[in-house]
Design an enzyme around this catalytic site. Sequence first.
Site, PDB file in Angstrom:
ATOM      1  N   SER A  23       0.835  -1.196   0.000  1.00 39.89           N
ATOM      2  CA  SER A  23       0.000   0.000   0.000  1.00 39.89           C
ATOM      3  C   SER A  23       0.868   1.244   0.000  1.00 39.89           C
ATOM      4  CB  SER A  23      -0.918   0.010   1.228  1.00 39.89           C
ATOM      5  OG  SER A  23      -1.547   1.278   1.362  1.00 39.89           O
ATOM      6  N   HIS A  55      -1.224  -1.374  -4.301  1.00 39.37           N
ATOM      7  CA  HIS A  55      -2.498  -1.155  -3.627  1.00 39.37           C
ATOM      8  C   HIS A  55      -2.665   0.333  -3.322  1.00 39.37           C
ATOM      9  CE1 HIS A  55      -5.937  -2.576  -1.191  1.00 39.37           C
ATOM     10  NE2 HIS A  55      -5.624  -1.583  -0.372  1.00 39.37           N
ATOM     11  N   ASP A  57      -5.026   3.037  -1.494  1.00 37.99           N
ATOM     12  CA  ASP A  57      -6.097   3.258  -0.523  1.00 37.99           C
ATOM     13  C   ASP A  57      -6.719   4.625  -0.764  1.00 37.99           C
ATOM     14  OD1 ASP A  57      -6.136   0.912   1.221  1.00 37.99           O
ATOM     15  OD2 ASP A  57      -4.089   1.495   1.728  1.00 37.99           O
ATOM     16  N   MET A 100      -9.382   7.280   0.249  1.00 43.81           N
ATOM     17  CA  MET A 100     -10.188   7.612   1.427  1.00 43.81           C
ATOM     18  C   MET A 100     -10.742   9.028   1.311  1.00 43.81           C
ATOM     19  SD  MET A 100      -7.965   5.782   4.461  1.00 43.81           S
ATOM     20  CE  MET A 100      -6.455   6.700   4.182  1.00 43.81           C
ATOM     21  N   HIS A 139      -8.603   0.490  -3.899  1.00 41.86           N
ATOM     22  CA  HIS A 139      -9.502   0.163  -2.790  1.00 41.86           C
ATOM     23  C   HIS A 139     -10.256   1.436  -2.402  1.00 41.86           C
ATOM     24  CE1 HIS A 139      -9.751  -1.098   1.745  1.00 41.86           C
ATOM     25  NE2 HIS A 139     -10.937  -1.074   1.160  1.00 41.86           N
ATOM     26  N   MET A 153     -12.437   3.394  -0.310  1.00 40.88           N
ATOM     27  CA  MET A 153     -13.058   3.566   1.013  1.00 40.88           C
ATOM     28  C   MET A 153     -13.775   4.912   1.009  1.00 40.88           C
ATOM     29  SD  MET A 153     -10.054   2.045   3.470  1.00 40.88           S
ATOM     30  CE  MET A 153      -8.688   2.557   2.416  1.00 40.88           C
ATOM     31  N   MET A 167     -11.207  -6.728   5.547  1.00 42.77           N
ATOM     32  CA  MET A 167     -10.470  -5.763   6.361  1.00 42.77           C
ATOM     33  C   MET A 167     -10.165  -6.396   7.714  1.00 42.77           C
ATOM     34  SD  MET A 167      -9.868  -3.035   4.629  1.00 42.77           S
ATOM     35  CE  MET A 167      -9.144  -2.181   6.041  1.00 42.77           C
ATOM     36  N   GLY A 179      -0.853   1.171  10.218  1.00 42.47           N
ATOM     37  CA  GLY A 179      -0.116   0.886  11.442  1.00 42.47           C
ATOM     38  C   GLY A 179      -0.910   0.244  12.560  1.00 42.47           C
ATOM     39  N   ASP A 226      -6.305  -7.052   4.517  1.00 44.30           N
ATOM     40  CA  ASP A 226      -5.729  -5.706   4.611  1.00 44.30           C
ATOM     41  C   ASP A 226      -5.812  -5.218   6.050  1.00 44.30           C
ATOM     42  OD1 ASP A 226      -4.997  -3.059   4.415  1.00 44.30           O
ATOM     43  OD2 ASP A 226      -6.453  -2.535   2.867  1.00 44.30           O
TER      44      ASP A 226
END
Length: 215
Positions: free
Chosen positions: A9, A34, A36, A38, A67, A69, A138, A146, A172
């Site tokens: 990611s 990947h 992310d 958001m 992905h 979100m 998820m 983290g 993930d």
Amino acid sequence: MKNCIIAPSVLNANFLQLGQGIKAIENGGAGLVHLDIMDGNFVPNISFGPGISACVKKGTSLPLDCHLMIANPESYVAEFAKAGASIITVHAETTNHLDRLLHQIRELGCKPAVAINPATPIENIKYVLDIVDMVLVMSVNPGFGGQSMIAYTLDKVKCIRDMKPELDIQIDGGINLKTIGQAKEAGANIFVVGSAIFGTENPEETCRKFVELVK
């Protein structure tokens, strides 16, 4: 068992040296990049959109794994397809018309995938398992990197693997050199790794270690 793939990611990469970071994971044997996405609405964080995704596409030969979100994904999947996504993953929790959305993604020339949050039941996606190329489980609550893996999410991976032995299952959240073995044993075959690669001094070598662990 499906072929295992490491999907780093880039959310956790140094964006001042993003090209170098992507080259490092390519050299380290990653199979996907990947991304992310958001929006600060569906999840409590904001990352980037199709513009950055298109820039990443220009800088790598690896497939883009987007992905989303985000709320109202129907309004944005075409933009991510245009930006070069190979896989577009949407959350079951974000749409009232999941079947239609997944077909929309395929019609755009991308592989459709569905994601579920840790507490979302598998029942919510069982009727679309035949029309997706991948399920993303998820293993943390989405929005931040983290975090530690939520153990019960491995049970969901096992259940989906039993239901659909040939399906790609991505996991993930909280994947590191210690937990990736547990995730593979549960039945996952695509592993999103963020800070455990990009938070190290040598992302290329670390990525190579992950690849060796899932061979």
